[in-house]
Design an enzyme around this catalytic site. Structure first.
Site, PDB file in Angstrom:
ATOM      1  N   GLU A   1     -14.988  -6.801  26.045  1.00 23.89           N
ATOM      2  CA  GLU A   1     -14.081  -7.954  26.021  1.00 23.89           C
ATOM      3  C   GLU A   1     -12.972  -7.781  24.984  1.00 23.89           C
ATOM      4  O   GLU A   1     -11.803  -8.105  25.234  1.00 23.89           O
ATOM      5  CB  GLU A   1     -14.854  -9.249  25.718  1.00 23.89           C
TER       6      GLU A   1
ATOM      7  N   HIS B   1       0.848  -1.207   0.000  1.00 28.81           N
ATOM      8  CA  HIS B   1       0.000   0.000   0.000  1.00 28.81           C
ATOM      9  C   HIS B   1       0.876   1.246   0.000  1.00 28.81           C
ATOM     10  O   HIS B   1       1.350   1.658   1.053  1.00 28.81           O
ATOM     11  CB  HIS B   1      -0.866   0.017   1.256  1.00 28.81           C
TER      12      HIS B   1
ATOM     13  N   HIS C   1      -4.275   2.427  -3.339  1.00 36.51           N
ATOM     14  CA  HIS C   1      -4.379   1.632  -2.131  1.00 36.51           C
ATOM     15  C   HIS C   1      -3.551   0.364  -2.088  1.00 36.51           C
ATOM     16  O   HIS C   1      -2.450   0.356  -1.579  1.00 36.51           O
ATOM     17  CB  HIS C   1      -5.829   1.314  -1.823  1.00 36.51           C
TER      18      HIS C   1
ATOM     19  N   HIS D   1     -25.178 -18.634  26.574  1.00 36.32           N
ATOM     20  CA  HIS D   1     -24.036 -18.458  27.473  1.00 36.32           C
ATOM     21  C   HIS D   1     -23.194 -19.715  27.636  1.00 36.32           C
ATOM     22  O   HIS D   1     -22.185 -19.686  28.326  1.00 36.32           O
ATOM     23  CB  HIS D   1     -24.531 -17.999  28.857  1.00 36.32           C
TER      24      HIS D   1
HETATM   25  C1  LIG Z   1     -10.044  -5.927  10.420  1.00 32.63           C
HETATM   26  C2  LIG Z   1      -9.624  -5.623   9.020  1.00 32.63           C
HETATM   27  N1  LIG Z   1     -10.536  -5.649   8.030  1.00 32.63           N
HETATM   28  C3  LIG Z   1     -10.171  -5.431   6.756  1.00 32.63           C
HETATM   29  C4  LIG Z   1      -8.870  -5.191   6.434  1.00 32.63           C
HETATM   30  C5  LIG Z   1      -8.437  -5.016   4.976  1.00 32.63           C
HETATM   31  N2  LIG Z   1      -8.070  -3.612   4.769  1.00 32.63           N
HETATM   32  C6  LIG Z   1      -6.804  -3.202   4.705  1.00 32.63           C
HETATM   33  S1  LIG Z   1      -6.673  -1.559   4.565  1.00 32.63           S
HETATM   34  C7  LIG Z   1      -8.331  -1.358   4.557  1.00 32.63           C
HETATM   35  C8  LIG Z   1      -9.016  -0.036   4.507  1.00 32.63           C
HETATM   36  C9  LIG Z   1      -8.153   1.040   4.236  1.00 32.63           C
HETATM   37  O1  LIG Z   1      -8.791   2.236   4.499  1.00 32.63           O
HETATM   38  P1  LIG Z   1      -8.207   3.197   5.606  1.00 32.63           P
HETATM   39  O2  LIG Z   1      -8.220   2.504   6.899  1.00 32.63           O
HETATM   40  O3  LIG Z   1      -8.949   4.463   5.501  1.00 32.63           O
HETATM   41  O4  LIG Z   1      -6.703   3.378   5.177  1.00 32.63           O
HETATM   42  P2  LIG Z   1      -6.144   4.341   4.052  1.00 32.63           P
HETATM   43  O5  LIG Z   1      -7.110   4.286   2.919  1.00 32.63           O
HETATM   44  O6  LIG Z   1      -6.095   5.667   4.637  1.00 32.63           O
HETATM   45  O7  LIG Z   1      -4.823   3.773   3.723  1.00 32.63           O
HETATM   46  C10 LIG Z   1      -8.961  -2.576   4.639  1.00 32.63           C
HETATM   47  C11 LIG Z   1     -10.444  -2.764   4.602  1.00 32.63           C
HETATM   48  C12 LIG Z   1      -7.946  -5.161   7.492  1.00 32.63           C
HETATM   49  N3  LIG Z   1      -6.655  -4.944   7.285  1.00 32.63           N
HETATM   50  N4  LIG Z   1      -8.354  -5.355   8.762  1.00 32.63           N
END
Ligand SMILES: Cc1ncc(C[n+]2csc(CCOP(=O)(O)OP(=O)(O)O)c2C)c(N)n1
Length: 665
Positions: free
Chosen positions: A412, A31, A262, A474
């Site tokens: 939790e 990224h 991205h 539970h």
């Molecule tokens: C729990 C989780 N769900 C999904 C992902 C896959 N994932 C990686 S980056 C991202 C989203 C990126 O958006 P953002 O957090 O706004 O980062 P930016 O675009 O600013 O780099 C996702 C969905 C992940 N890493 N962790």
């Protein structure tokens, strides 16, 4: 900022951008957008604020930097390389995301010195940071500001803040007034699917303010504004969130501000365009000498602070110094621990009685927390049910960080993630409390504790249908199997008060991973001789009752079902059938034993029976695929626990009957 300073800042930030573009391009994955967008924030933080020493990545009083948005890992690798950490050389940057490199896809603290915690699953980093900030305040209260006095900085993305665990984390941090915690929010309005407006319209500043934080909004490309906001944050009496408006992939001609920057390389043309726009003329992976020098100087910034700390530390009393060092190393006070375990066993022997293992755990904790001042307990609002707060343990609160018991609230996931942060911070051993069924609510953090090899201990009570009337919502059924499926995790299910203290000891001694103690709500008989000096649970499984002659039946059981196995053995004996009982408090320890030991305890009786009030998954490794399993294959039900055991056929009569049926062929 004068023009010279601005130019210097820009060139330093552009070095991060160039390394991110080039490494992702070379790896053909990663990224680039996030490090390019946050380069200005990171440059200000690392050149003016962060207290760190690349020559000593484990200096206890360093500030912690957590890249919660782990997908932007090239940001932290670029920073470690530029500031002079040995762990990340330019060769490692070139080997971004390759097998065995120090620059894996997402930051892994057990791979790369200088990486504070393992991030990637969004939301975990910010929640870990809360635990780091708790550990910092707690140790500062105990050892004084001369020894412990640092900040925790987090770089978090939209994704971090959208994940539910972040709500638990920020609410807890606000409540505890963790003013050493500073979150820099990369407010770029972009996630993978496109603009954030597709899925979110939260006002993050208001959200953090509502949780008791100071929060502000700035231009995340304005170095002066970033510095001013950080200065204010350091003086705040509350945790601070700085929403930094940035452009993702800053500098890229067509992909800046777009989700296209991205999860894939920018491509040759786009990189060329970005180099031009940023005025970056160096070839890939080359940092001009002047920029390199500036970054290396930034890496040396805290040398004096480090030396001053060392001097202060050397001036504290030798006892305090060695205690602090012991705790930071994670060494246990072995003599004190052994004495505590023996004291607990002696108490059980003096007054043998039926108790629930959760109650036995509380009795064990009474001795353990006295012997081990590094233990920090807690519960997610089930303190009285989990029995995790022994008498006299004071509460850790905003008014008293020296307290050792945390009321985590009904959080939790936030609890488990904060515990991971405490463990990686060092100096404390966190343990928690919740119901076993809610292991699911913490699972992402449990998995990361296992991946990171961190010693966190989860007391999970109400561990089967034995909890009774609360019913199937539970009653854990698949949870033991699900937890046992996590590599590096140890799941303990003690059968009585003696095994409970033994399992506690084993969990504390297991430095390299998390443990779960699955404990009962219902009373259980004492099955072991309490004056047994040996820790028999350490084998994972051991023969509790030998057969009278050559065993025709081996009955294996865990926790509350061991008593059922013992009763079944008696029934079989009355029928003239030689059976033995093997208690299996920990599968993982049994499976880790040498093959010969494993074989000896499993034995070669023609009939093998497993008894556990849970699903069969995992048991075949002990009883074989043709073994008999007495347990659960459906969800439970709401009723008094004895009725449930009868209803689901988990009884001594059923076990003995099935054994005899099998023997008759
Ligand atoms: C729990 C989780 N769900 C999904 C992902 C896959 N994932 C990686 S980056 C991202 C989203 C990126 O958006 P953002 O957090 O706004 O980062 P930016 O675009 O600013 O780099 C996702 C969905 C992940 N890493 N962790």
């Amino acid at each position: 900022m004068d023009t010279h300073a601005q130019t210097q800042h820009d060139r330093m930030a552009n070095a991060i951008r160039a390394l991110a573009m080039d490494a992702v391009e070379q790896a053909k994955s990663g990224h680039p957008g996030m490090p390019m967008g946050t380069a200005d924030i990171a440059t200000v933080l690392f050149t003016q604020f962060l207290k760190f020493d690349p020559s000593d990545p484990t200096w206890p009083d360093r500030d912690r930097f957590v890249l919660s948005a782990g997908h932007g890992s090239m940001l932290v690798y670029a920073l470690l390389y530029l500031t002079g950490y040995e762990s990340v050389t330019i060769e490692e940057i070139k080997r971004f995301r390759q097998l065995g490199s120090k620059t894996p896809g997402h930051p892994e603290n057990f791979v790369t010195a200088g990486v504070e915690t393992t991030t990637g699953p969004l939301g975990q980093g910010i929640a870990n940071a809360v635990g780091m900030a708790i550990a910092e305040r707690h140790l500062a209260a105990e050892f004084g500001a001369d020894v412990v006095d640092h900040h925790t900085y987090v770089l978090a993305s939209d994704g971090d803040l959208m994940e539910g665990v972040s709500q638990e984390a920020i609410a807890l941090a606000g409540h505890l007034k963790l003013n050493r915690l500073i979150v820099l929010f990369d407010d770029n309005g972009i996630s993978i699917d496109g603009p954030l407006s597709l899925a979110d319209s939260v006002d993050q500043v208001k959200r953090f303010e509502a949780a008791g934080w100071a929060a502000t909004r700035i231009d995340g490309h304005d170095a002066k504004a970033i510095a001013a906001a950080l200065t204010r944050a350091k003086a705040s009496d509350r945790p601070t969130m700085i929403a930094c408006r940035t452009t993702i992939a800053f500098g890229a001609p067509t992909k800046a501000g777009s989700e296209k920057s991205h999860g894939s390389p920018l491509g040759k043309d786009e990189i060329e365009g970005a180099r031009k726009a940023l005025g970056w003329t160096s070839p890939p992976f080359e940092i001009p000498a002047d920029v390199r020098d500036l970054w290396r100087a930034a890496g040396q910034r805290s040398r004096e602070a480090h030396a001053a700390w060392r001097k202060r530390f050397d001036a504290v009393t030798p006892d305090k110094r060695s205690e602090f060092e012991r705790r930071m190393r994670g060494d246990l006070p072995t003599v004190r621990l052994a004495a505590a375990v023996q004291a607990v066993k002696a108490k059980i022997a003096a007054e043998p009685k039926e108790v629930a293992t959760r109650v036995a755990s509380e009795q064990a904790l009474g001795e353990l927390v006295t012997a081990l001042p590094e233990m920090i307990g807690g519960s997610a609002d089930l303190t009285g049910s989990n029995n995790t707060r022994p008498k006299g343990m004071t509460v850790l609160s905003a008014a008293d960080y020296a307290g050792r018991f945390i009321h985590y609230g009904i959080r939790e996931h936030g609890m488990a993630a904060a515990m991971n942060g405490m463990a990686v911070h060092g100096g404390v051993i966190p343990y928690s409390g919740t119901f076993l069924v809610f292991a699911d609510y913490c699972r992402p953090s449990l998995r990361l504790a296992a991946l990171m090899g961190q010693r966190v201990i989860h007391v999970m009570t109400h561990d089967s249908i034995g909890l009774g009337e609360d019913g199937p919502t539970h009653q854990p059924v698949e949870h033991l199997a699900a937890l046992r499926a996590i590599p590096n995790m140890r799941v303990f299910r003690p059968c009585d008060a003696v095994e409970t203290i033994e399992c506690w000891q084993l969990a504390l001694e297991y430095r390299d991973g998390p443990s779960v103690l699955a404990l009962t709500r219902q009373n259980l008989p004492l099955l072991r001789q309490a004056n047994d000096a040996a820790n028999r649970s350490a084998a994972g499984a051991y023969e509790l009752i030998a057969a009278d002659g050559k065993a025709q039946v081996s009955i294996f059981a865990t926790g509350s079902e061991v008593a059922i196995a013992v009763a079944a053995q008696k029934l079989l004996f009355e029928q003239g059938i030689a059976a033995r009982v093997v208690s299996v408090p920990c599968f993982e320890l049994l499976f880790a034993a040498p093959q010969a030991t494993r074989r000896a305890v499993i034995g070669d009786a023609p009939v093998k029976i497993g008894v556990e009030a849970a699903v069969r998954q995992g048991w075949d490794a002990i009883i074989g695929s043709d073994g008999i399993f007495v347990g659960m294959s459906t969800f439970g039900a709401s009723a008094p626990h004895k009725d449930l055991y009868r209803h689901f056929g988990i009884t001594a009569e059923a076990v003995a009957g099935l054994a005899m049926q099998r023997l008759r062929g």
